[in-house]
Design a protein around this motif. Sequence first.
Motif, PDB file in Angstrom:
ATOM      1  N   ASN A  55       0.825  -1.209   0.000  1.00 62.62           N
ATOM      2  CA  ASN A  55       0.000   0.000   0.000  1.00 62.62           C
ATOM      3  C   ASN A  55       0.861   1.263   0.000  1.00 62.62           C
ATOM      4  OD1 ASN A  55      -2.350  -1.519   0.046  1.00 62.62           O
ATOM      5  ND2 ASN A  55      -2.539  -1.457   2.277  1.00 62.62           N
ATOM      6  N   PHE A  56       1.974   1.226   0.736  1.00 62.93           N
ATOM      7  CA  PHE A  56       2.846   2.389   0.800  1.00 62.93           C
ATOM      8  C   PHE A  56       3.580   2.600  -0.524  1.00 62.93           C
ATOM      9  CE2 PHE A  56       2.124   1.563   5.245  1.00 62.93           C
ATOM     10  CZ  PHE A  56       2.070   2.834   5.807  1.00 62.93           C
ATOM     11  N   ALA A  57       3.952   1.500  -1.172  1.00 65.79           N
ATOM     12  CA  ALA A  57       4.596   1.629  -2.481  1.00 65.79           C
ATOM     13  C   ALA A  57       3.632   2.209  -3.514  1.00 65.79           C
ATOM     14  CB  ALA A  57       5.113   0.265  -2.938  1.00 65.79           C
ATOM     15  N   ASP A  58       2.358   1.764  -3.452  1.00 67.29           N
ATOM     16  CA  ASP A  58       1.359   2.300  -4.370  1.00 67.29           C
ATOM     17  C   ASP A  58       1.098   3.778  -4.089  1.00 67.29           C
ATOM     18  OD1 ASP A  58       1.162  -0.213  -5.467  1.00 67.29           O
ATOM     19  OD2 ASP A  58      -0.603  -0.781  -4.287  1.00 67.29           O
ATOM     20  N   ALA A  59       1.038   4.135  -2.806  1.00 64.63           N
ATOM     21  CA  ALA A  59       0.817   5.543  -2.449  1.00 64.63           C
ATOM     22  C   ALA A  59       1.991   6.403  -2.903  1.00 64.63           C
ATOM     23  CB  ALA A  59       0.604   5.673  -0.941  1.00 64.63           C
ATOM     24  N   TRP A  60       3.208   5.877  -2.776  1.00 65.48           N
ATOM     25  CA  TRP A  60       4.390   6.639  -3.169  1.00 65.48           C
ATOM     26  C   TRP A  60       4.428   6.895  -4.674  1.00 65.48           C
ATOM     27  CZ3 TRP A  60       7.593   9.621  -0.696  1.00 65.48           C
ATOM     28  CH2 TRP A  60       8.782  10.012  -1.305  1.00 65.48           C
ATOM     29  N   SER A  61       3.773   6.007  -5.452  1.00 64.15           N
ATOM     30  CA  SER A  61       3.731   6.228  -6.895  1.00 64.15           C
ATOM     31  C   SER A  61       2.910   7.459  -7.244  1.00 64.15           C
ATOM     32  CB  SER A  61       3.150   4.993  -7.605  1.00 64.15           C
ATOM     33  OG  SER A  61       1.788   4.816  -7.261  1.00 64.15           O
ATOM     34  N   TYR A  62       1.981   7.843  -6.352  1.00 67.38           N
ATOM     35  CA  TYR A  62       1.230   9.084  -6.530  1.00 67.38           C
ATOM     36  C   TYR A  62       1.963  10.257  -5.870  1.00 67.38           C
ATOM     37  CZ  TYR A  62      -2.715   6.235  -8.071  1.00 67.38           C
ATOM     38  OH  TYR A  62      -3.525   5.366  -8.759  1.00 67.38           O
ATOM     39  N   THR A  64       5.011  11.493  -5.524  1.00 69.06           N
ATOM     40  CA  THR A  64       6.360  11.387  -6.080  1.00 69.06           C
ATOM     41  C   THR A  64       7.323  12.283  -5.304  1.00 69.06           C
ATOM     42  OG1 THR A  64       5.909  13.177  -7.627  1.00 69.06           O
ATOM     43  CG2 THR A  64       5.402  10.943  -8.352  1.00 69.06           C
ATOM     44  N   PRO A  65       8.632  12.062  -5.453  1.00 68.57           N
ATOM     45  CA  PRO A  65       9.606  12.972  -4.805  1.00 68.57           C
ATOM     46  C   PRO A  65       9.405  14.425  -5.206  1.00 68.57           C
ATOM     47  CG  PRO A  65      10.704  10.970  -5.553  1.00 68.57           C
ATOM     48  CD  PRO A  65       9.302  10.896  -6.071  1.00 68.57           C
ATOM     49  N   ARG A  66       8.935  14.685  -6.432  1.00 69.18           N
ATOM     50  CA  ARG A  66       8.688  16.066  -6.872  1.00 69.18           C
ATOM     51  C   ARG A  66       7.586  16.697  -6.028  1.00 69.18           C
ATOM     52  NH1 ARG A  66       9.569  19.164 -11.502  1.00 69.18           N
ATOM     53  NH2 ARG A  66       8.820  21.270 -11.029  1.00 69.18           N
ATOM     54  N   VAL A  67       6.530  15.945  -5.754  1.00 70.27           N
ATOM     55  CA  VAL A  67       5.429  16.465  -4.936  1.00 70.27           C
ATOM     56  C   VAL A  67       5.908  16.757  -3.518  1.00 70.27           C
ATOM     57  CG1 VAL A  67       3.226  15.849  -3.868  1.00 70.27           C
ATOM     58  CG2 VAL A  67       3.601  15.384  -6.294  1.00 70.27           C
ATOM     59  N   ARG A 220       2.536  21.019  -7.933  1.00 68.09           N
ATOM     60  CA  ARG A 220       1.536  20.314  -7.122  1.00 68.09           C
ATOM     61  C   ARG A 220       2.113  19.943  -5.756  1.00 68.09           C
ATOM     62  NH1 ARG A 220      -1.025  15.649 -10.290  1.00 68.09           N
ATOM     63  NH2 ARG A 220      -1.957  17.455 -11.342  1.00 68.09           N
ATOM     64  N   VAL A 221       1.347  20.222  -4.693  1.00 69.23           N
ATOM     65  CA  VAL A 221       1.790  19.894  -3.341  1.00 69.23           C
ATOM     66  C   VAL A 221       1.094  18.629  -2.866  1.00 69.23           C
ATOM     67  CG1 VAL A 221       2.299  22.304  -2.795  1.00 69.23           C
ATOM     68  CG2 VAL A 221       0.037  21.384  -2.282  1.00 69.23           C
ATOM     69  N   ILE A 222       1.446  18.196  -1.681  1.00 67.12           N
ATOM     70  CA  ILE A 222       1.084  16.847  -1.253  1.00 67.12           C
ATOM     71  C   ILE A 222      -0.418  16.658  -1.077  1.00 67.12           C
ATOM     72  CG2 ILE A 222       1.336  17.269   1.234  1.00 67.12           C
ATOM     73  CD1 ILE A 222       2.804  14.483   1.264  1.00 67.12           C
ATOM     74  N   ASN A 223      -1.127  17.658  -0.545  1.00 66.46           N
ATOM     75  CA  ASN A 223      -2.562  17.485  -0.322  1.00 66.46           C
ATOM     76  C   ASN A 223      -3.337  17.467  -1.630  1.00 66.46           C
ATOM     77  OD1 ASN A 223      -2.578  17.237   2.479  1.00 66.46           O
ATOM     78  ND2 ASN A 223      -2.460  19.435   2.768  1.00 66.46           N
ATOM     79  N   VAL A 224      -2.872  18.213  -2.619  1.00 67.56           N
ATOM     80  CA  VAL A 224      -3.508  18.165  -3.936  1.00 67.56           C
ATOM     81  C   VAL A 224      -3.278  16.798  -4.573  1.00 67.56           C
ATOM     82  CG1 VAL A 224      -3.561  19.212  -6.230  1.00 67.56           C
ATOM     83  CG2 VAL A 224      -3.262  20.658  -4.205  1.00 67.56           C
ATOM     84  N   ALA A 225      -2.084  16.249  -4.400  1.00 73.28           N
ATOM     85  CA  ALA A 225      -1.795  14.921  -4.949  1.00 73.28           C
ATOM     86  C   ALA A 225      -2.543  13.826  -4.204  1.00 73.28           C
ATOM     87  CB  ALA A 225      -0.288  14.655  -4.891  1.00 73.28           C
ATOM     88  N   LEU A 226      -2.846  14.068  -2.919  1.00 71.85           N
ATOM     89  CA  LEU A 226      -3.569  13.067  -2.124  1.00 71.85           C
ATOM     90  C   LEU A 226      -5.047  12.996  -2.481  1.00 71.85           C
ATOM     91  CD1 LEU A 226      -2.221  13.365   1.542  1.00 71.85           C
ATOM     92  CD2 LEU A 226      -2.244  11.307   0.123  1.00 71.85           C
ATOM     93  N   VAL A 247      -0.435   8.646   5.844  1.00 72.64           N
ATOM     94  CA  VAL A 247       0.645   8.375   6.799  1.00 72.64           C
ATOM     95  C   VAL A 247       1.957   8.978   6.320  1.00 72.64           C
ATOM     96  CG1 VAL A 247       2.031   6.549   7.862  1.00 72.64           C
ATOM     97  CG2 VAL A 247      -0.444   6.289   7.707  1.00 72.64           C
ATOM     98  N   ILE A 248       2.244   8.829   5.023  1.00 69.89           N
ATOM     99  CA  ILE A 248       3.465   9.420   4.462  1.00 69.89           C
ATOM    100  C   ILE A 248       3.440  10.941   4.618  1.00 69.89           C
ATOM    101  CG2 ILE A 248       4.770   9.775   2.328  1.00 69.89           C
ATOM    102  CD1 ILE A 248       3.820   7.000   1.423  1.00 69.89           C
ATOM    103  N   ALA A 249       2.273  11.546   4.359  1.00 73.51           N
ATOM    104  CA  ALA A 249       2.154  13.001   4.461  1.00 73.51           C
ATOM    105  C   ALA A 249       2.276  13.486   5.897  1.00 73.51           C
ATOM    106  CB  ALA A 249       0.819  13.451   3.870  1.00 73.51           C
ATOM    107  N   MET A 250       1.957  12.617   6.843  1.00 75.46           N
ATOM    108  CA  MET A 250       1.991  13.002   8.253  1.00 75.46           C
ATOM    109  C   MET A 250       3.406  13.026   8.821  1.00 75.46           C
ATOM    110  SD  MET A 250       0.335  10.850  11.413  1.00 75.46           S
ATOM    111  CE  MET A 250       1.542   9.540  11.119  1.00 75.46           C
TER     112      MET A 250
END
Length: 274
Positions: A55-62, A64-67, A220-226, A247-250
Motif C-alpha cells: 500500500n505504501f509503495a502504491d501511495a508513493w507512486s502518486y 512522487t519525490p517532486r510532490v 503540485r503539493v502533497i494534499n492536492v496529490a492526495l 501516513v506518508i504526508a503526516m
Amino acid sequence: MSKSLYIPFRYTLIVVCGFILAIPLLFMISGSLKSAQEIVAYPPPLLPETPIWQNFADAWSYLTPRVIANSFIFSLGVVGLQLVVSLPAAFALAKIPFKWSTGIMATLIVPMFVPGNLTLIPLFVVTFQLGWLNSFAGLIIPMAAQSAFAILLFRQFFVTLPPGLIEAARIDGAGWWRVFVSIALPLARPALATFVSISFLSAWNMYIWPQIVAPNPAQRVINVALAPLAGGENSIISPSVGLAGAVIAMIPVLTVFIVFQKWYIKGVVGTGLE
C-alpha cells in the motif's frame, strides 16, 4: 479527593483522553496496512490480518519525490518569509516607542476575525493580475503575507523581555537593530519554536489555495496529490492506499513537532497562549 488519590486519577484521565484523541491516528495507521476487503469490512478489524506494505509503495507512486519537494518548498517558503516580516515588526511594536503603534496593532488584529473563505476570491484575483498562477511565487507570497498572527505572537513574547535589558544595551550604544539581533532574537527561541510548529503545520495541510492557484503538476503539493486517493464509489484505488498516503504526508509534520516539542511547550506558556 485526597492527594494520594488525586495524582493517579489525574494521570489516568490524561492517558484516557490521550487515547481517545489518538483513535483516528491509530485507525489511519492500521488501515494503511489492511487489504481492500478488510478496510470495508463491517465491523472493521482492529488490526490487519497480514500487513500489506505494498500500500505504501502504491501511495508513493502518486506522492512522487517532486510532490514532496514542492510541499517542502511551499511550507518552508511560507514559514521563512513570515519570520522575516513578523520578527522585526513584532519587536518594533513591543519595544520601540513610536506614534500610531496602537492603530497598527488594531489594523493587524481586524483581519484575523475575517474568515479566510471571504478573502479567497480577491486574493486569487490579485494573484492572477500579477501573473503568479502556476508558480511558487503565487503559492508562497500571498500566504506569507498573512502574518498578523505571527506578529502578535512574537510581540507578546518581546513585551515580556525585561526593560532593563534593552535599556542597558541602548546605554552601551547599541542601535535598535543590534538590540534586536543580539539580545531579543536569541531569547525568542521558545516563541520561534511555537510559531514554526504552527505555521509549518498550517502550510503543509493547505489544500484549497494550492489547488486553485497551482494545479499544474510542476507545482503540485502533497494534499492536492492526495485528493485522488481519497476514493469514492467509482474509485479504483483502495482506501488503504489513500490511508498509506496520509501516513506518508503526516511524517514531516510529526517530525517537526517532535523536534520542537520542548521549545513549543515553553513558547505556549511564555506567550500566554492556552
